[in-house]
Design a protein around this motif. Structure first.
Motif, PDB file in Angstrom:
ATOM      1  N   GLY A  72     116.879  -7.269 -59.446  1.00  0.00           N
ATOM      2  CA  GLY A  72     117.737  -8.446 -59.645  1.00  0.00           C
ATOM      3  C   GLY A  72     117.872  -9.232 -58.345  1.00  0.00           C
ATOM      4  N   LEU A  73     118.071 -10.541 -58.480  1.00  0.00           N
ATOM      5  CA  LEU A  73     118.047 -11.419 -57.301  1.00  0.00           C
ATOM      6  C   LEU A  73     119.417 -11.994 -56.956  1.00  0.00           C
ATOM      7  N   VAL A  74     120.479 -11.518 -57.634  1.00  0.00           N
ATOM      8  CA  VAL A  74     121.816 -12.074 -57.373  1.00  0.00           C
ATOM      9  C   VAL A  74     122.828 -10.995 -56.972  1.00  0.00           C
ATOM     10  N   VAL A 328      98.519 -16.098 -57.575  1.00  0.00           N
ATOM     11  CA  VAL A 328      99.016 -17.073 -56.583  1.00  0.00           C
ATOM     12  C   VAL A 328     100.449 -17.447 -56.956  1.00  0.00           C
ATOM     13  N   ARG A 329     100.659 -17.785 -58.211  1.00  0.00           N
ATOM     14  CA  ARG A 329     102.008 -18.192 -58.658  1.00  0.00           C
ATOM     15  C   ARG A 329     103.030 -17.067 -58.429  1.00  0.00           C
ATOM     16  N   GLU A 330     102.640 -15.850 -58.813  1.00  0.00           N
ATOM     17  CA  GLU A 330     103.601 -14.739 -58.733  1.00  0.00           C
ATOM     18  C   GLU A 330     103.827 -14.280 -57.300  1.00  0.00           C
ATOM     19  N   SER A 331     103.003 -14.747 -56.362  1.00  0.00           N
ATOM     20  CA  SER A 331     103.165 -14.317 -54.960  1.00  0.00           C
ATOM     21  C   SER A 331     104.152 -15.183 -54.193  1.00  0.00           C
ATOM     22  N   ILE A 332     104.635 -16.260 -54.797  1.00  0.00           N
ATOM     23  CA  ILE A 332     105.505 -17.169 -54.029  1.00  0.00           C
ATOM     24  C   ILE A 332     106.777 -16.445 -53.586  1.00  0.00           C
ATOM     25  N   THR A 333     107.383 -15.664 -54.484  1.00  0.00           N
ATOM     26  CA  THR A 333     108.637 -14.979 -54.145  1.00  0.00           C
ATOM     27  C   THR A 333     108.462 -14.080 -52.926  1.00  0.00           C
ATOM     28  N   LEU A 334     107.363 -13.306 -52.925  1.00  0.00           N
ATOM     29  CA  LEU A 334     107.127 -12.390 -51.793  1.00  0.00           C
ATOM     30  C   LEU A 334     106.803 -13.161 -50.524  1.00  0.00           C
ATOM     31  N   ALA A 335     105.986 -14.207 -50.648  1.00  0.00           N
ATOM     32  CA  ALA A 335     105.600 -14.997 -49.476  1.00  0.00           C
ATOM     33  C   ALA A 335     106.848 -15.607 -48.852  1.00  0.00           C
ATOM     34  N   GLN A 336     107.733 -16.088 -49.717  1.00  0.00           N
ATOM     35  CA  GLN A 336     108.956 -16.712 -49.248  1.00  0.00           C
ATOM     36  C   GLN A 336     109.851 -15.685 -48.557  1.00  0.00           C
ATOM     37  N   ALA A 337     109.898 -14.464 -49.112  1.00  0.00           N
ATOM     38  CA  ALA A 337     110.708 -13.407 -48.498  1.00  0.00           C
ATOM     39  C   ALA A 337     110.126 -13.059 -47.127  1.00  0.00           C
ATOM     40  N   ILE A 343     117.740 -19.630 -48.917  1.00  0.00           N
ATOM     41  CA  ILE A 343     118.868 -19.820 -49.838  1.00  0.00           C
ATOM     42  C   ILE A 343     118.273 -20.133 -51.204  1.00  0.00           C
ATOM     43  N   LYS A 344     118.485 -19.221 -52.137  1.00  0.00           N
ATOM     44  CA  LYS A 344     117.823 -19.341 -53.440  1.00  0.00           C
ATOM     45  C   LYS A 344     118.678 -20.117 -54.428  1.00  0.00           C
ATOM     46  N   HIS A 345     118.057 -20.965 -55.220  1.00  0.00           N
ATOM     47  CA  HIS A 345     118.762 -21.639 -56.307  1.00  0.00           C
ATOM     48  C   HIS A 345     117.918 -21.541 -57.565  1.00  0.00           C
ATOM     49  N   ASN A 376     110.052 -25.268 -53.546  1.00  0.00           N
ATOM     50  CA  ASN A 376     110.377 -25.740 -54.890  1.00  0.00           C
ATOM     51  C   ASN A 376     109.265 -25.346 -55.853  1.00  0.00           C
ATOM     52  N   PHE A 377     109.593 -24.477 -56.789  1.00  0.00           N
ATOM     53  CA  PHE A 377     108.597 -24.045 -57.779  1.00  0.00           C
ATOM     54  C   PHE A 377     109.351 -23.559 -59.004  1.00  0.00           C
ATOM     55  N   GLY A 378     108.640 -23.277 -60.071  1.00  0.00           N
ATOM     56  CA  GLY A 378     109.344 -22.682 -61.201  1.00  0.00           C
ATOM     57  C   GLY A 378     108.742 -23.009 -62.546  1.00  0.00           C
ATOM     58  N   HIS A 379     109.567 -22.728 -63.545  1.00  0.00           N
ATOM     59  CA  HIS A 379     109.113 -22.753 -64.934  1.00  0.00           C
ATOM     60  C   HIS A 379     109.416 -24.138 -65.512  1.00  0.00           C
ATOM     61  N   LEU A 380     108.638 -25.127 -65.094  1.00  0.00           N
ATOM     62  CA  LEU A 380     108.946 -26.514 -65.485  1.00  0.00           C
ATOM     63  C   LEU A 380     108.960 -26.661 -67.008  1.00  0.00           C
ATOM     64  N   LEU A 385     113.948 -24.577 -62.395  1.00  0.00           N
ATOM     65  CA  LEU A 385     113.351 -24.649 -61.053  1.00  0.00           C
ATOM     66  C   LEU A 385     113.926 -23.573 -60.151  1.00  0.00           C
ATOM     67  N   HIS A 386     113.091 -23.069 -59.247  1.00  0.00           N
ATOM     68  CA  HIS A 386     113.588 -22.258 -58.140  1.00  0.00           C
ATOM     69  C   HIS A 386     113.570 -23.181 -56.918  1.00  0.00           C
ATOM     70  N   PHE A 387     114.707 -23.831 -56.740  1.00  0.00           N
ATOM     71  CA  PHE A 387     114.826 -24.910 -55.750  1.00  0.00           C
ATOM     72  C   PHE A 387     115.407 -24.295 -54.478  1.00  0.00           C
ATOM     73  N   ALA A 425     119.828 -20.240 -64.214  1.00  0.00           N
ATOM     74  CA  ALA A 425     118.970 -20.407 -65.384  1.00  0.00           C
ATOM     75  C   ALA A 425     118.574 -19.060 -65.967  1.00  0.00           C
ATOM     76  N   GLU A 426     118.126 -18.127 -65.092  1.00  0.00           N
ATOM     77  CA  GLU A 426     117.570 -16.879 -65.623  1.00  0.00           C
ATOM     78  C   GLU A 426     117.935 -15.648 -64.799  1.00  0.00           C
ATOM     79  N   HIS A 427     118.456 -15.805 -63.590  1.00  0.00           N
ATOM     80  CA  HIS A 427     118.729 -14.630 -62.757  1.00  0.00           C
ATOM     81  C   HIS A 427     120.120 -14.054 -62.958  1.00  0.00           C
ATOM     82  N   GLY A 428     121.042 -14.840 -63.498  1.00  0.00           N
ATOM     83  CA  GLY A 428     122.407 -14.369 -63.707  1.00  0.00           C
ATOM     84  C   GLY A 428     123.340 -14.826 -62.591  1.00  0.00           C
TER      85      GLY A 428
HETATM   86  C1  MLT Z   1     109.960 -16.432 -60.260  1.00  0.00           C
HETATM   87  O1  MLT Z   1     109.918 -17.276 -61.142  1.00  0.00           O
HETATM   88  O2  MLT Z   1     108.973 -16.182 -59.535  1.00  0.00           O
HETATM   89  C2  MLT Z   1     111.189 -15.623 -60.102  1.00  0.00           C
HETATM   90  O3  MLT Z   1     112.246 -16.047 -60.865  1.00  0.00           O
HETATM   91  C3  MLT Z   1     111.503 -15.123 -58.744  1.00  0.00           C
HETATM   92  C4  MLT Z   1     112.087 -16.111 -57.789  1.00  0.00           C
HETATM   93  O4  MLT Z   1     112.862 -16.972 -58.159  1.00  0.00           O
HETATM   94  O5  MLT Z   1     111.805 -15.979 -56.592  1.00  0.00           O
END
Ligand code: MLT
Ligand code: FAD
Ligand code: ZN
Length: 470
Positions: A72-74, A328-337, A343-345, A376-380, A385-387, A425-428
């Motif tokens: 979980g991210l929150v 590539v898409r799924e690596s953004i979270t790790l790259a950002q970490a 600051i996640k939104h 800025n990326f996400g499930h448009l 958005l993960h802004f 939106a989805e993390h709680g």
């Molecule tokens: C994602 O879409 O990759 C996740 O919700 C994780 C995130 O927000 O970093």
């Protein structure tokens, strides 16, 4: 040893009640934002054992924090720092109980890792479409606890829409067997939907009956380079019209997000990385054939290039190439970490307002903090958005967070509200957004939520301090 620990050991066996040694994996959240201290980590192996733990804790007045994969991210699934809370790990409850092919359902325990549910469905010839970057570790119980979204929501819905029934241990230690596979059931208040998304604050989910779908004959992935967010939204409109229900994924990725992937995972190839402000990942799942899917996709992308909402596009030639693009898409979270604290939104906005929201929020942020960087990326496709806001290059991450986290959250969430959006939106909500919720939900809605919490958990022992202040 406390009396409660002795009773928990008598109920579960000594090996399943941990109080010493390295409990860090359970006590530290995934983003390393917070570290708690548990009175004990308990690992029940059955619904009856979960109920026994909850009854013992209720009698002792001890709080419980349910935990699945701890992705979980929150900061919602770890204990607080008091050393007085019991961490209830569902990891041992990991059986798929049944697959009903005619009813198109799978019933699985809460501790099943999401990927293992997908695999069980696939082995039986079906698709279980919930799909997240954390699917190798997150669990079905956590997915339902957070009402997880992911990359297939625009076609199949989030965890709530995929769920037909639940088994729940109530805060009093009773078992509610609501594991119905019914698609229609209008016999009063919807208890299932109350527990989904309640983040462990109303009870412990021990099992769920989830929807299955026929596997598509073919699934194709494309990557489009787009000049701006307006064009990404225009491309989404074209994709809806051109692909209909075959459109199963539509993700947007800003140039800086992708530059972080290139920096931290240089082995990954990012298409059109230097030439385009945004990349869009599209997925088309077809029930006829791969040739049909490819023809539909090519027509759509030609039209997008003609209209100028894409400047370049490529369709993956093989499953391996498609997996690479998704990687590539799924690596953004790790790259950002890896880049440092941020600051996640996790926000949602009506799709039509997303370009204006981004312009406005970005302008305000840059005015407040010159040089700040936007991930800025996400499930448009579903307006999520993960802004995220990363410190200016060279800035000290912890100092940046101390100074800016609260003002940046206020700025972004106020802008979200102006545009009719949601701050989660989805993390709680977890612990991280609990202070913000009262500013962005009506007093009536919050009052109803408090009444529900009070009715179900009058002792306030289920994951206290998450979602609502105690
Ligand atoms: C994602 O879409 O990759 C996740 O919700 C994780 C995130 O927000 O970093
Ligand atoms: P945990 O982290 O263990 O718990 C999360 C919350 O649920 C806590 O409040 C906990 O108390 C509660 N909970 C856990 N189990 C139960 C239970 N059995 N009964 C009641 N409450 C329970 N999320 C998305 O929505 N979409 C994404 O695309 C996405 N991608 C991610 C990518 C990465 C790399 C990472 C690290 C996370 C991502 N997440 C995403 C966030 C996270 O994976 C999800 O929130 C997931 O649903 C959490 O599952 P979990 O088993 O890890 O839950
Ligand atoms: Zn996401």
């Amino acid at each position: 040893m406390s009396e409660l620990i002795a009773k928990l050991r008598a109920a579960l066996g000594d090996a399943q009640v941990l109080t010493e040694g390295d409990l860090g994996a359970w006590e530290q959240d995934w983003r390393r934002r917070s570290r708690g201290k548990a009175l004990a980590v308990v690992r029940p192996g059955s619904t009856a054992e979960v109920a026994a733990v909850v009854r013992l804790c209720a009698a002792a007045g001890t709080a419980i924090v349910p935990q699945g994969g701890n992705t979980g991210l929150v900061v919602g699934g770890i204990p607080d720092a008091s050393g007085t809370q019991v961490l209830l790990s569902l990891g041992r409850m990991n059986r798929v109980r049944a697959i009903d092919p005619a009813n198109l359902t799978i019933t699985a325990e809460a501790g099943c890792v999401l990927q293992s549910v997908q695999q069980a469905a696939q082995a039986a010839g079906f698709l279980f479409p919930l799909s997240l970057g954390s699917e190798g570790s997150c669990t079905l119980g956590g997915n339902l606890g957070t009402n997880a979204g992911g990359t297939q929501v625009l076609r199949y819905g989030n965890a709530r829409e995929l769920c037909l029934g639940l088994e729940v241990v109530t805060p009093q230690g009773e078992v509610w067997d609501g594991l119905s596979g019914l698609r229609k059931d209008n016999t009063g208040y919807d208890l299932r939907d109350l527990f989904v998304g309640s983040e462990g604050t109303l009870g412990v989910i021990t099992a769920a009956t989830m929807k299955l779908f026929p596997q598509p004959a073919a699934s194709l992935t494309a990557w489009a380079a787009v000049p701006d967010m307006e064009s990404a939204v225009a491309l989404l409109g074209l994709a809806h019209r051109g692909l209909g229900a075959s459109l199963t994924g539509f993700e947007v990725m800003g140039r800086f997000s992708l530059s972080l992937v290139r920096k931290h995972f240089p082995q990954l190839r990012v298409p059109f990385a230097d030439s385009s402000p945004f990349g869009v990942l599209l997925e088309c799942s077809d029930h006829e054939s791969e040739a049909h899917a490819r023809a539909q996709f090519e027509r759509l992308l030609e039209r997008a290039l003609e209209d100028g909402c894409a400047t370049d596009a490529v369709v993956a030639e093989s499953l391996a190439q498609a997996a690479e693009l998704w990687h590539v898409r799924e690596s953004i979270t790790l790259a950002q970490a890896q880049e440092g604290l941020n600051i996640k939104h996790d926000i949602s906005i009506p799709v039509s307002s997303i370009p204006a929201f981004c312009r406005s929020a970005e302008e305000r942020l840059l005015r407040a903090i010159p040089g700040v960087r936007l991930v800025n990326f996400g499930h448009l496709g579903d307006g999520n958005l993960h802004f995220n806001v990363q410190a200016p290059a060279g800035a000290d991450g912890p100092a940046f967070l101390r100074e800016w986290e609260d003002p940046v959250n206020t700025l972004v969430y106020d802008t979200v509200q102006e545009f009719g959006g949601s701050i989660s939106a989805e993390h709680g909500v977890g612990s991280l957004k609990v202070d913000k919720l009262p500013h962005h939900k009506s007093p009536v809605a919050l009052g109803l939520m408090r009444a529900i919490k009070q009715a179900l958990d009058p002792q306030g022992l289920m994951n206290p301090g998450r979602v609502l202040h105690p």
